[in-house]
Design a protein around this motif. Structure first.
Motif, PDB file in Angstrom:
ATOM      1  N   ALA A  28     -16.929  -0.850  30.005  1.00  0.00           N
ATOM      2  CA  ALA A  28     -17.003  -0.393  28.485  1.00  0.00           C
ATOM      3  C   ALA A  28     -18.170   0.491  28.461  1.00  0.00           C
ATOM      4  CB  ALA A  28     -16.978  -1.393  27.684  1.00  0.00           C
ATOM      5  N   LYS A  29     -19.394   0.142  29.033  1.00  0.00           N
ATOM      6  CA  LYS A  29     -20.574   0.841  29.117  1.00  0.00           C
ATOM      7  C   LYS A  29     -20.213   2.271  29.530  1.00  0.00           C
ATOM      8  CE  LYS A  29     -23.575  -0.139  32.026  1.00  0.00           C
ATOM      9  NZ  LYS A  29     -24.959  -0.614  32.770  1.00  0.00           N
ATOM     10  N   TYR A  30     -19.954   2.131  30.802  1.00  0.00           N
ATOM     11  CA  TYR A  30     -19.430   3.574  31.469  1.00  0.00           C
ATOM     12  C   TYR A  30     -18.622   4.533  30.607  1.00  0.00           C
ATOM     13  CZ  TYR A  30     -22.878   2.204  35.219  1.00  0.00           C
ATOM     14  OH  TYR A  30     -23.696   1.810  36.046  1.00  0.00           O
ATOM     15  N   ILE A  31     -17.600   3.774  30.327  1.00  0.00           N
ATOM     16  CA  ILE A  31     -16.677   4.789  29.427  1.00  0.00           C
ATOM     17  C   ILE A  31     -17.285   5.133  28.340  1.00  0.00           C
ATOM     18  CG2 ILE A  31     -14.487   4.829  28.024  1.00  0.00           C
ATOM     19  CD1 ILE A  31     -13.543   2.456  29.862  1.00  0.00           C
ATOM     20  N   LEU A  32     -18.149   4.532  27.555  1.00  0.00           N
ATOM     21  CA  LEU A  32     -18.841   5.026  26.476  1.00  0.00           C
ATOM     22  C   LEU A  32     -19.774   6.095  26.631  1.00  0.00           C
ATOM     23  CD1 LEU A  32     -19.375   4.956  23.236  1.00  0.00           C
ATOM     24  CD2 LEU A  32     -21.260   3.137  23.782  1.00  0.00           C
ATOM     25  N   ILE A  33     -20.513   6.117  27.861  1.00  0.00           N
ATOM     26  CA  ILE A  33     -21.317   6.799  28.459  1.00  0.00           C
ATOM     27  C   ILE A  33     -20.738   8.016  28.868  1.00  0.00           C
ATOM     28  CG2 ILE A  33     -23.161   7.806  30.115  1.00  0.00           C
ATOM     29  CD1 ILE A  33     -24.223   4.432  30.150  1.00  0.00           C
ATOM     30  N   ALA A  34     -19.606   8.164  29.248  1.00  0.00           N
ATOM     31  CA  ALA A  34     -18.563   9.239  29.679  1.00  0.00           C
ATOM     32  C   ALA A  34     -18.158   9.945  28.393  1.00  0.00           C
ATOM     33  CB  ALA A  34     -17.451   9.106  30.495  1.00  0.00           C
ATOM     34  N   ILE A  35     -17.894   9.334  27.491  1.00  0.00           N
ATOM     35  CA  ILE A  35     -17.278   9.892  26.333  1.00  0.00           C
ATOM     36  C   ILE A  35     -18.358  10.508  25.309  1.00  0.00           C
ATOM     37  CG2 ILE A  35     -16.134   9.472  23.983  1.00  0.00           C
ATOM     38  CD1 ILE A  35     -14.485   7.589  25.756  1.00  0.00           C
ATOM     39  N   LEU A  36     -19.630  10.295  25.379  1.00  0.00           N
ATOM     40  CA  LEU A  36     -20.632  10.728  24.612  1.00  0.00           C
ATOM     41  C   LEU A  36     -20.789  12.243  24.587  1.00  0.00           C
ATOM     42  CD1 LEU A  36     -23.612   8.008  24.351  1.00  0.00           C
ATOM     43  CD2 LEU A  36     -21.903   8.720  22.611  1.00  0.00           C
ATOM     44  N   VAL A  38     -18.691  14.524  25.468  1.00  0.00           N
ATOM     45  CA  VAL A  38     -17.450  15.256  24.681  1.00  0.00           C
ATOM     46  C   VAL A  38     -17.620  15.191  23.194  1.00  0.00           C
ATOM     47  CG1 VAL A  38     -14.865  15.036  24.411  1.00  0.00           C
ATOM     48  CG2 VAL A  38     -15.870  14.384  26.725  1.00  0.00           C
ATOM     49  N   LEU A  39     -18.161  14.003  22.772  1.00  0.00           N
ATOM     50  CA  LEU A  39     -18.141  13.705  21.374  1.00  0.00           C
ATOM     51  C   LEU A  39     -19.341  14.825  20.631  1.00  0.00           C
ATOM     52  CD1 LEU A  39     -17.949   9.871  20.720  1.00  0.00           C
ATOM     53  CD2 LEU A  39     -16.238  11.849  20.119  1.00  0.00           C
ATOM     54  N   ALA A  40     -20.486  14.793  21.704  1.00  0.00           N
ATOM     55  CA  ALA A  40     -21.643  15.942  21.396  1.00  0.00           C
ATOM     56  C   ALA A  40     -21.043  17.382  21.375  1.00  0.00           C
ATOM     57  CB  ALA A  40     -22.643  15.600  22.318  1.00  0.00           C
ATOM     58  N   VAL A  42     -18.423  18.527  20.383  1.00  0.00           N
ATOM     59  CA  VAL A  42     -17.610  18.765  19.059  1.00  0.00           C
ATOM     60  C   VAL A  42     -18.574  19.372  18.001  1.00  0.00           C
ATOM     61  CG1 VAL A  42     -16.104  17.674  17.170  1.00  0.00           C
ATOM     62  CG2 VAL A  42     -15.505  16.971  19.554  1.00  0.00           C
ATOM     63  N   PHE A  43     -19.667  18.419  18.022  1.00  0.00           N
ATOM     64  CA  PHE A  43     -20.714  18.870  17.030  1.00  0.00           C
ATOM     65  C   PHE A  43     -21.369  20.188  17.502  1.00  0.00           C
ATOM     66  CE2 PHE A  43     -20.186  14.282  16.357  1.00  0.00           C
ATOM     67  CZ  PHE A  43     -19.959  14.251  15.099  1.00  0.00           C
ATOM     68  N   ILE A  44     -21.580  20.325  18.687  1.00  0.00           N
ATOM     69  CA  ILE A  44     -22.399  21.700  19.136  1.00  0.00           C
ATOM     70  C   ILE A  44     -21.365  22.751  18.966  1.00  0.00           C
ATOM     71  CG2 ILE A  44     -23.509  22.704  21.232  1.00  0.00           C
ATOM     72  CD1 ILE A  44     -24.290  19.905  22.098  1.00  0.00           C
ATOM     73  N   GLY A  45     -20.227  22.625  19.690  1.00  0.00           N
ATOM     74  CA  GLY A  45     -19.200  23.529  19.500  1.00  0.00           C
ATOM     75  C   GLY A  45     -19.294  24.710  19.967  1.00  0.00           C
ATOM     76  N   ASN A  46     -19.547  25.614  18.842  1.00  0.00           N
ATOM     77  CA  ASN A  46     -19.825  27.306  19.554  1.00  0.00           C
ATOM     78  C   ASN A  46     -21.097  27.473  19.857  1.00  0.00           C
ATOM     79  OD1 ASN A  46     -17.245  27.761  18.777  1.00  0.00           O
ATOM     80  ND2 ASN A  46     -17.440  28.155  16.686  1.00  0.00           N
ATOM     81  N   VAL A  47     -22.079  26.662  19.849  1.00  0.00           N
ATOM     82  CA  VAL A  47     -23.534  27.005  20.153  1.00  0.00           C
ATOM     83  C   VAL A  47     -23.671  27.502  21.552  1.00  0.00           C
ATOM     84  CG1 VAL A  47     -25.808  26.133  20.568  1.00  0.00           C
ATOM     85  CG2 VAL A  47     -24.607  25.342  18.493  1.00  0.00           C
ATOM     86  N   LEU A  48     -22.560  27.053  22.533  1.00  0.00           N
ATOM     87  CA  LEU A  48     -22.577  27.173  23.948  1.00  0.00           C
ATOM     88  C   LEU A  48     -22.155  28.659  24.050  1.00  0.00           C
ATOM     89  CD1 LEU A  48     -21.536  23.744  25.262  1.00  0.00           C
ATOM     90  CD2 LEU A  48     -23.809  25.009  25.477  1.00  0.00           C
ATOM     91  N   GLY A  49     -21.202  28.919  23.550  1.00  0.00           N
ATOM     92  CA  GLY A  49     -20.705  30.376  23.634  1.00  0.00           C
ATOM     93  C   GLY A  49     -20.174  30.680  25.108  1.00  0.00           C
ATOM     94  N   ASP A  50     -20.968  31.793  25.778  1.00  0.00           N
ATOM     95  CA  ASP A  50     -20.525  32.164  27.097  1.00  0.00           C
ATOM     96  C   ASP A  50     -20.989  31.197  28.241  1.00  0.00           C
ATOM     97  OD1 ASP A  50     -19.509  34.467  25.958  1.00  0.00           O
ATOM     98  OD2 ASP A  50     -21.418  35.428  26.265  1.00  0.00           O
ATOM     99  N   TYR A  51     -21.824  30.070  27.833  1.00  0.00           N
ATOM    100  CA  TYR A  51     -22.068  29.048  28.649  1.00  0.00           C
ATOM    101  C   TYR A  51     -21.034  27.836  28.736  1.00  0.00           C
ATOM    102  CZ  TYR A  51     -26.245  32.108  28.526  1.00  0.00           C
ATOM    103  OH  TYR A  51     -27.029  32.789  28.706  1.00  0.00           O
TER     104      TYR A  51
END
Length: 175
Positions: A28-36, A38-40, A42-51
């Motif tokens: 459960a700990k490793y699944i949560l760490i792997a999902i974090l 992806v969730l981040a 969603v909030f960062i979204g377009n900030v990465l742009g070309d990267y």
């Protein structure tokens, strides 16, 4: 590589491992760490742009590191064993991937066996610690995270009593 050698006329009575609850918590700990990440994202979204391609590659590297870390933890879980023979208790503790410590306790040195279950989860799942007090100045022999510790205590006590009976039987045959 063998962890220990059985003596002449010595046989294995039981092999104990930690409760599987601990590996499920690790999963459960490793699944949560792997999902974090992806969730981040969603909030960062377009900030990465070309990267975003580079971020995805970094995420894959991150997942590989998590995967390897989990299997190292799983290996440690599976190789931590307690082997009860008719003469002794052997504690094989995996310290790191290529490092282990093997401790041996002769059954005739046992003076007291105590079990401890602390907390709601331990009580509900039947998880506990078995403390074995020995004759001498050594520390207690601890078996942590054991499934059904009272059953483990009973098996150790029955094996100890059986080995004592065999010694008395051999002594009486000498006379």
């Amino acid at each position: 590589m063998k962890t220990f050698e059985l003596g002449q006329d010595e046989y294995i009575v039981a092999i104990f491992r930690k409760h599987p609850f601990y590996i499920w918590i690790s999963i459960a700990k490793y699944i949560l760490i792997a999902i974090l990440p992806v969730l981040a994202s969603v909030f960062i979204g377009n900030v990465l742009g070309d990267y975003s391609e580079y971020a995805f590659a970094l995420y894959l590297i991150f997942l590989i590191i998590l995967w390897v870390s989990f299997f190292i933890e799983y290996t440690d879980f599976m190789l931590d064993t307690w082997i009860l023979t008719d003469d002794r208790l052997v504690d094989v503790e995996q310290l790191a991937l290529f490092s282990r410590r093997i401790s041996t306790l002769s059954l005739d040195r046992i003076q007291d066996i105590t079990i401890e279950q602390v907390g709601f989860v331990d009580s509900m799942l039947g998880i506990g610690t078995v403390f074995i007090q020995t004759a001498g100045t050594e520390d207690e022999f601890k078996i942590r995270g054991m499934r059904n510790p009272s059953h483990v205590k009973d098996i150790i006590m029955q094996t100890y009593q059986g080995s004592k009976d065999r010694v008395f039987e051999k002594i009486s045959q000498l006379h």
